[in-house]
Scaffold this active site. Structure first.
Site, PDB file in Angstrom:
ATOM      1  N   SER A  23      38.448  32.257 -87.813  1.00 41.53           N
ATOM      2  CA  SER A  23      39.773  32.791 -88.155  1.00 41.53           C
ATOM      3  C   SER A  23      39.704  34.305 -88.261  1.00 41.53           C
ATOM      4  CB  SER A  23      40.264  32.202 -89.478  1.00 41.53           C
ATOM      5  OG  SER A  23      41.380  32.959 -89.918  1.00 41.53           O
ATOM      6  N   ASP A  50      46.018  33.727 -87.675  1.00 43.08           N
ATOM      7  CA  ASP A  50      46.894  33.370 -88.793  1.00 43.08           C
ATOM      8  C   ASP A  50      48.057  34.333 -88.895  1.00 43.08           C
ATOM      9  OD1 ASP A  50      45.703  31.072 -90.142  1.00 43.08           O
ATOM     10  OD2 ASP A  50      43.977  32.394 -90.448  1.00 43.08           O
ATOM     11  N   MET A  52      51.446  35.295 -90.812  1.00 44.70           N
ATOM     12  CA  MET A  52      52.082  35.038 -92.111  1.00 44.70           C
ATOM     13  C   MET A  52      53.311  35.910 -92.300  1.00 44.70           C
ATOM     14  SD  MET A  52      48.806  35.255 -94.567  1.00 44.70           S
ATOM     15  CE  MET A  52      47.365  34.229 -94.292  1.00 44.70           C
ATOM     16  N   MET A 153      45.913  21.544 -93.988  1.00 44.04           N
ATOM     17  CA  MET A 153      45.477  22.680 -94.798  1.00 44.04           C
ATOM     18  C   MET A 153      44.679  22.168 -95.996  1.00 44.04           C
ATOM     19  SD  MET A 153      46.594  25.452 -93.326  1.00 44.04           S
ATOM     20  CE  MET A 153      45.940  26.504 -94.624  1.00 44.04           C
ATOM     21  N   ASP A 187      41.704  23.432 -92.047  1.00 46.44           N
ATOM     22  CA  ASP A 187      41.783  24.887 -92.209  1.00 46.44           C
ATOM     23  C   ASP A 187      41.824  25.245 -93.690  1.00 46.44           C
ATOM     24  OD1 ASP A 187      42.256  27.610 -91.874  1.00 46.44           O
ATOM     25  OD2 ASP A 187      44.331  27.355 -91.210  1.00 46.44           O
TER      26      ASP A 187
END
Ligand code: DX5
Ligand code: ZN
Length: 237
Positions: A23, A50, A52, A153, A187
């Site tokens: 990641s 990622d 956000m 998650m 994740d």
């Protein structure tokens, strides 16, 4: 019967590709290009990006420009884009144009999942559904056949470096029982120990941020994770 069980075991093990995804959130933000190259050189199957917004999670990361940078820096390194956004539907084309190859949208987002999964696929990308720790997995029942994959998650999204939540692991097994050949990604808080738990429950794709980017030899770490996952995944069948 035992014969059927063995047949299923063979089929699972042949079909399921184990993948390790560093990641980029855990990379040195001052050296994205070098970090992307380091992740690619590790032999990892894909890069996890990622995205956000501060409405969906209490943080802001980066946007389509970084996805485009990943494509420019490492064109052959697959780009898996995790949209932690309240309105991912407004940005699907932007991320597709930037070079995303899989788009993951949250079931907790403010959009119609049926519609958006269809739109992602119509853009020629793989579509996956992500699920926060507090969301019960049964909520995915209506979408089981519409997604190419699922993202479980195992931390509350927003930050890297958190502790793996063991209570999320049964969700992986629930999904694997219903979608034997789908990609099931885990994740959050993945390291060489927690990965075994997730693989044992049936996950085949593993995101690791802080664990991988802090390694002086990322390739050795990726090899170790993949080996562990293969063994634990095989044991679970
Ligand atoms: C969390 C992100 C994760 C994160 C994982 O909001 O979705 O992908 O980068 O980082 P680690 O592996 O450090 O928990
Ligand atoms: Zn993620």
């Amino acid at each position: 019967t035992a014969g059927q069980a063995r047949g299923r075991e063979m089929w699972y093990n042949i079909r399921m590709q184990i993948e390790i995804l560093p990641s980029l959130l855990a990379a040195d933000f001052g050296q994205f290009a070098a970090e992307i190259r380091r992740a690619e050189a590790s032999g990892a199957e894909a890069l996890h990006l990622d995205i956000m917004d501060p409405h969906f999670v209490p943080n802001i990361s980066f946007g389509p420009d970084v996805v485009a940078l990943a494509r420019k820096t490492a064109p052959g390194f697959r780009r898996n884009v995790h949209l932690m956004m309240s309105r991912p539907d407004l940005y699907l084309e932007r991320f597709a144009a930037a070079g995303a190859q899989t788009l993951q949208i949250h079931i907790e987002a403010d959009c119609d999942l049926h519609t958006e999964l269809g739109r992602i696929r119509a853009l020629g990308l793989k579509a996956a559904v992500a699920l926060n720790p507090e969301t019960p997995v049964e909520i995915l029942a209506p979408y089981l056949d519409e997604a190419d994959g699922f993202l479980v998650m195992t931390v509350h999204p927003g930050y890297g470096g958190q502790t793996f939540i063991d209570g999320c692991v049964p969700k992986i097994a629930w999904l694997r029982a219903r979608r034997p050949a789908a990609d099931i990604m885990v994740d959050g808080g993945v390291n060489d120990r927690t990965l075994l738990t997730a693989a044992g429950a049936g996950a085949n794709q593993f995101v690791a941020g802080s664990f991988l980017f802090r390694q002086p030899d990322m390739k050795a770490a990726v090899d170790g994770l993949r080996r562990g996952a293969r063994e634990a995944f095989a044991c679970a069948r």
